[in-house]
Write an enzyme that holds these catalytic residues in place. Structure first.
Site, PDB file in Angstrom:
ATOM      1  N   LYS A 298      55.402  23.074  91.892  1.00 27.24           N
ATOM      2  CA  LYS A 298      54.800  24.347  91.460  1.00 27.24           C
ATOM      3  C   LYS A 298      53.792  24.723  92.540  1.00 27.24           C
ATOM      4  CE  LYS A 298      51.658  26.391  89.826  1.00 27.24           C
ATOM      5  NZ  LYS A 298      51.030  27.537  90.547  1.00 27.24           N
TER       6      LYS A 298
ATOM      7  N   GLU B  84      43.788  15.498  93.964  1.00 32.78           N
ATOM      8  CA  GLU B  84      43.009  15.761  95.185  1.00 32.78           C
ATOM      9  C   GLU B  84      42.200  17.021  94.925  1.00 32.78           C
ATOM     10  OE1 GLU B  84      42.819  13.859  97.639  1.00 32.78           O
ATOM     11  OE2 GLU B  84      44.640  12.650  97.694  1.00 32.78           O
TER      12      GLU B  84
ATOM     13  N   CYS C 124      38.696  21.802 101.518  1.00 30.67           N
ATOM     14  CA  CYS C 124      38.078  20.849 100.593  1.00 30.67           C
ATOM     15  C   CYS C 124      37.200  19.849 101.337  1.00 30.67           C
ATOM     16  CB  CYS C 124      39.169  20.118  99.823  1.00 30.67           C
ATOM     17  SG  CYS C 124      40.417  19.415 100.920  1.00 30.67           S
TER      18      CYS C 124
ATOM     19  N   GLU D 151      30.843  23.785  95.154  1.00 27.74           N
ATOM     20  CA  GLU D 151      31.777  24.086  96.241  1.00 27.74           C
ATOM     21  C   GLU D 151      31.904  25.601  96.365  1.00 27.74           C
ATOM     22  OE1 GLU D 151      36.033  23.399  95.666  1.00 27.74           O
ATOM     23  OE2 GLU D 151      36.036  22.262  97.537  1.00 27.74           O
TER      24      GLU D 151
END
Ligand code: NAD
Length: 473
Positions: free
Chosen positions: A169, A244, A278, A378
């Site tokens: 996906k 992750e 990231c 973040e």
């Protein structure tokens, strides 16, 4: 104009059952560049059924057969490098140098999986037992937009090396990369059902994959919030998970560092992938006594890192992927100002040279405390924080005072000292005086940056279960 109206199930391009159309944008121009017809939960169920049927025979293939498949996959994806490069630039505005790296990375990650598989022994001894590593079953692979082609290839290659079949996906925002990779993988001639690709929304297709009892494993890359949802959903059927997730990586500049090298390295680590990485080093920890000197160098250096047209070879920082992401980054810049951090570069609004496109000024704050919002959350944009520290103990305390733990950086003139500091940072990867990637080494996060590891032997074993055989010798 791209018109993508097919998904890939059971070895064939098919029209989705889902009927929603989703627009694709070029973030550098804000123009619509394509439309994609999205899969729905019914499509996900068909894909899972195909992968489950294929698993019965695919799990019995030999290591040599799977190495041969991976080699064909590698060649097919490598042949599409230029096409992938164009899609990466158009679809999310990666500057050309970064886009080229990512276009190569997609095939490279398949070659790495083949290398790991060649060297891997599926059986070992434990006392009197023989331990056999056995493929888990159907793997659900869910990717983010910021390196969609690379993540599809990397996760699928590891799954196939282990003997799993897959339902992928991908991010709905990167459907052009997905189309190119799907066509390449189709040409590689894998058995029908071994991989299936259903581009659709996370809340429908992603949720179905996370809940479905015939999916044994989820490998997800994306935000921490969605990672937690997947973990909760998958708990019902005790799925194995590799997550992750996000990061707020510290860049620890020790007091002996040469700033002529440290400052460019810190800015590159922070502005990597236009800040949409990231692993970006977003918290720059600088000794108190040298903060003014560091700031001066940042002001000089940042002019060499312009934001703008991603196709201009001088551009270091491309646009944010979407209007929503642009607005989110602007909001964080305002929060930084409101909470009392001091701007030393950039700020709110677009850069002067970009009146259109979702561009952000490369922004650096100083006087940041580690409890400020911009140091804790973040941002996923080119917004960095300089945080002063008194001594190495305090630097380490600040570095580890985060809910994340994906990557960290240490810069020092003394390699042995840097190494001892690196040993005390809670992160899955610590880079000492470098920004280099090592594809053979495990990658993944401590704390809320994730669960499990990808790449190398650890990444392969994440798609397998150990089985102990007793009394067989
Ligand atoms: P996201 O979490 O919004 O989406 C990632 C994927 O999950 C997409 O395919 C999305 O459709 C899907 N999804 C959304 N809701 C879902 C649900 N309820 N169930 C199942 N799937 C669902 O992330 P994004 O905006 O695409 O990517 C940016 C994020 O990814 C950042 O937080 C970044 O740090 C993280 N990221 C992590 C790594 C890493 O290796 N650790 C690498 C790249 C990006």
């Amino acid at each position: 104009m791209e018109h993508i109206d097919k998904i890939y199930i059971d070895g064939a391009f098919v029209t989705p059952h889902g009927e929603e159309w989703f627009e694709l944008f070029n973030p550098a121009t804000e123009a619509v560049i394509g439309k994609v017809r999205l899969a729905d939960a019914e499509d996900a169920r068909r894909a899972i059924a195909a992968a489950r049927r294929a698993f019965a025979s695919f799990s019995l293939t030999s290591k040599e057969e799977r190495i041969a498949l991976l080699e064909r996959m590698h060649d097919a994806v490598a042949a599409r490098e230029d096409e992938l490069f164009e899609a990466i630039v158009d679809e999310y505005g990666a500057p050309t140098s970064r886009a080229r790296w990512m276009a190569k990375y997609a095939a490279g990650t398949i070659a790495e999986a083949a290398k790991v598989l060649r060297a891997y022994d599926f059986t070992r001894r434990a006392g009197t037992a023989e331990v056999v590593m056995q493929a888990l079953g159907v793997a659900g692979l869910i990717t983010p937009w910021n390196s969609n082609g690379g993540f599809i290839c990397g996760k699928l290659a590891a799954a196939i090396a282990a003997g799993c079949t897959a339902v992928i996906k991908p991010s709905e925002m990167s459907a052009i990369q997905t189309r190119i990779v799907t066509e390449a993988l189709h040409e590689a001639g894998l058995p029908a059902g071994v991989f299936n690709i259903v581009t659709g929304r996370g809340e429908t297709v992603g949720a179905e994959i996370s809940a479905h009892p015939d999916v044994a494993k989820i490998s997800f890359t994306g935000s921490t919030a969605v990672g937690k949802t997947i973990l909760r959903t998958g708990a019902e059927t005790l799925k194995r998970v590799t997550l992750e997730l996000g990061g707020k990586s510290p860049m620890l500049i020790l007091d002996d560092a040469d700033f002529a090298e440290a400052v460019p390295l810190a800015l590159q680590a922070g502005f990597m992938n236009s800040g949409q990485a990231c692993i970006a080093g977003t918290r720059i920890l600088v000794p108190q006594s040298r903060v003014a000197e560091f700031e001066d160098r940042v002001r000089d250096e940042i002019v060499r890192m312009p934001a703008g047209d991603p196709r201009d070879p001088l551009t270091q920082i491309g646009p944010m992927v979407s209007r929503k992401q642009w607005e989110r980054v602007q909001r964080y810049i305002r929060i930084g100002i409101d909470e009392g951090a001091r701007l030393i570069a950039g700020g709110e609004g677009r850069p002067d040279n970009a009146q259109r496109g979702w561009f952000v000024k490369p922004t650096v704050f100083s006087d940041v405390r580690n409890d400020m919002t911009i140091a804790r959350e973040e941002i996923f944009g080119p917004v960095l924080s300089i945080i002063a520290y008194r001594d190495t103990e305090e630097a380490l305390a600040i570095a580890n005072d985060t809910s994340y733990g994906l990557q960290a950086y240490v810069v020092s003139a003394d390699a042995a000292r840097a190494r001892s500091v690196a040993a005390r940072i809670d992160a899955g990867r610590v880079l000492v005086n470098t920004l280099a990637h090592e594809p053979a080494a495990p990658f993944g996060g401590f704390k809320q940056s994730g669960i499990g590891r990808e790449h190398g032997t650890f990444g392969l074993e994440a798609f397998m279960e150990p089985k102990s055989l007793l009394g067989v010798n």
